[in-house]
Design a protein around this motif. Structure first.
Motif, PDB file in Angstrom:
ATOM      1  N   VAL A  69      -3.311   5.030   9.206  1.00  0.00           N
ATOM      2  CA  VAL A  69      -4.160   5.158   8.018  1.00  0.00           C
ATOM      3  C   VAL A  69      -4.081   6.572   7.459  1.00  0.00           C
ATOM      4  O   VAL A  69      -3.958   6.774   6.243  1.00  0.00           O
ATOM      5  CB  VAL A  69      -5.624   4.775   8.346  1.00  0.00           C
ATOM      6  CG1 VAL A  69      -6.564   5.153   7.223  1.00  0.00           C
ATOM      7  CG2 VAL A  69      -5.730   3.300   8.654  1.00  0.00           C
ATOM      8  N   ILE A  70      -4.111   7.566   8.338  1.00  0.00           N
ATOM      9  CA  ILE A  70      -4.031   8.957   7.892  1.00  0.00           C
ATOM     10  C   ILE A  70      -2.688   9.235   7.230  1.00  0.00           C
ATOM     11  O   ILE A  70      -2.624   9.866   6.172  1.00  0.00           O
ATOM     12  CB  ILE A  70      -4.290   9.916   9.075  1.00  0.00           C
ATOM     13  CG1 ILE A  70      -5.747   9.807   9.516  1.00  0.00           C
ATOM     14  CG2 ILE A  70      -3.932  11.342   8.718  1.00  0.00           C
ATOM     15  CD1 ILE A  70      -6.079  10.538  10.782  1.00  0.00           C
ATOM     16  N   ILE A  71      -1.602   8.761   7.828  1.00  0.00           N
ATOM     17  CA  ILE A  71      -0.273   8.944   7.237  1.00  0.00           C
ATOM     18  C   ILE A  71      -0.194   8.265   5.878  1.00  0.00           C
ATOM     19  O   ILE A  71       0.339   8.824   4.913  1.00  0.00           O
ATOM     20  CB  ILE A  71       0.820   8.424   8.192  1.00  0.00           C
ATOM     21  CG1 ILE A  71       0.910   9.349   9.404  1.00  0.00           C
ATOM     22  CG2 ILE A  71       2.159   8.327   7.494  1.00  0.00           C
ATOM     23  CD1 ILE A  71       1.821   8.855  10.494  1.00  0.00           C
ATOM     24  N   ALA A  72      -0.746   7.054   5.761  1.00  0.00           N
ATOM     25  CA  ALA A  72      -0.734   6.346   4.483  1.00  0.00           C
ATOM     26  C   ALA A  72      -1.528   7.112   3.425  1.00  0.00           C
ATOM     27  O   ALA A  72      -1.090   7.217   2.270  1.00  0.00           O
ATOM     28  CB  ALA A  72      -1.299   4.942   4.658  1.00  0.00           C
ATOM     29  N   LEU A  73      -2.678   7.663   3.790  1.00  0.00           N
ATOM     30  CA  LEU A  73      -3.479   8.431   2.834  1.00  0.00           C
ATOM     31  C   LEU A  73      -2.760   9.699   2.377  1.00  0.00           C
ATOM     32  O   LEU A  73      -2.815  10.053   1.198  1.00  0.00           O
ATOM     33  CB  LEU A  73      -4.837   8.776   3.447  1.00  0.00           C
ATOM     34  CG  LEU A  73      -5.805   7.610   3.633  1.00  0.00           C
ATOM     35  CD1 LEU A  73      -7.055   8.077   4.370  1.00  0.00           C
ATOM     36  CD2 LEU A  73      -6.159   6.997   2.297  1.00  0.00           C
ATOM     37  N   VAL A  74      -2.077  10.366   3.300  1.00  0.00           N
ATOM     38  CA  VAL A  74      -1.323  11.567   2.930  1.00  0.00           C
ATOM     39  C   VAL A  74      -0.188  11.207   1.979  1.00  0.00           C
ATOM     40  O   VAL A  74       0.045  11.898   0.981  1.00  0.00           O
ATOM     41  CB  VAL A  74      -0.805  12.293   4.195  1.00  0.00           C
ATOM     42  CG1 VAL A  74       0.211  13.363   3.844  1.00  0.00           C
ATOM     43  CG2 VAL A  74      -1.962  12.892   4.967  1.00  0.00           C
ATOM     44  N   LEU A  75       0.530  10.119   2.267  1.00  0.00           N
ATOM     45  CA  LEU A  75       1.618   9.697   1.382  1.00  0.00           C
ATOM     46  C   LEU A  75       1.109   9.314  -0.003  1.00  0.00           C
ATOM     47  O   LEU A  75       1.729   9.661  -1.019  1.00  0.00           O
ATOM     48  CB  LEU A  75       2.385   8.537   2.009  1.00  0.00           C
ATOM     49  CG  LEU A  75       3.240   8.895   3.220  1.00  0.00           C
ATOM     50  CD1 LEU A  75       3.866   7.642   3.816  1.00  0.00           C
ATOM     51  CD2 LEU A  75       4.299   9.900   2.858  1.00  0.00           C
TER      52      LEU A  75
ATOM     53  N   VAL B  10       2.224  11.156  -3.527  1.00  0.00           N
ATOM     54  CA  VAL B  10       2.752  10.397  -4.672  1.00  0.00           C
ATOM     55  C   VAL B  10       1.871  10.613  -5.898  1.00  0.00           C
ATOM     56  O   VAL B  10       2.368  10.803  -7.014  1.00  0.00           O
ATOM     57  CB  VAL B  10       2.880   8.900  -4.319  1.00  0.00           C
ATOM     58  CG1 VAL B  10       3.171   8.056  -5.544  1.00  0.00           C
ATOM     59  CG2 VAL B  10       3.960   8.701  -3.275  1.00  0.00           C
ATOM     60  N   THR B  11       0.567  10.609  -5.719  1.00  0.00           N
ATOM     61  CA  THR B  11      -0.355  10.843  -6.828  1.00  0.00           C
ATOM     62  C   THR B  11      -0.166  12.240  -7.408  1.00  0.00           C
ATOM     63  O   THR B  11      -0.155  12.414  -8.631  1.00  0.00           O
ATOM     64  CB  THR B  11      -1.807  10.667  -6.360  1.00  0.00           C
ATOM     65  OG1 THR B  11      -1.951   9.355  -5.811  1.00  0.00           O
ATOM     66  CG2 THR B  11      -2.782  10.839  -7.504  1.00  0.00           C
ATOM     67  N   LEU B  12       0.013  13.225  -6.544  1.00  0.00           N
ATOM     68  CA  LEU B  12       0.242  14.591  -7.005  1.00  0.00           C
ATOM     69  C   LEU B  12       1.512  14.677  -7.848  1.00  0.00           C
ATOM     70  O   LEU B  12       1.523  15.289  -8.915  1.00  0.00           O
ATOM     71  CB  LEU B  12       0.338  15.537  -5.810  1.00  0.00           C
ATOM     72  CG  LEU B  12       0.711  16.981  -6.134  1.00  0.00           C
ATOM     73  CD1 LEU B  12      -0.493  17.693  -6.741  1.00  0.00           C
ATOM     74  CD2 LEU B  12       1.187  17.701  -4.905  1.00  0.00           C
TER      75      LEU B  12
END
Length: 62
Positions: free
Chosen positions: A19-25, A29-31
């Protein structure tokens, strides 16, 4: 098998790490999509840091 002397979080063990890795990715991408010029500046700055480290190690061991 011997017990690990470092009781840390097992990488890849459990759903929380994923979950943490998915949130960072998603944040990266949003940035890149919302602020491409800022993302490019950060990547350029990171390249400068890597170049500095390479120069340091070349002078240290060269």
């Amino acid at each position: 098998m011997a017990k690990s002397p470092y009781p840390v979080i097992n990488p890849g063990g459990g759903p929380m790490g994923k979950v943490i890795i998915a949130l960072v990715l998603i944040a990266i991408v949003t940035l890149v999509i919302k602020y491409p010029s800022d993302a490019a500046r950060w990547v350029h700055g990171l390249g400068s840091v890597i170049d500095g480290l390479v120069d340091f190690f070349r002078t240290l061991f060269g």
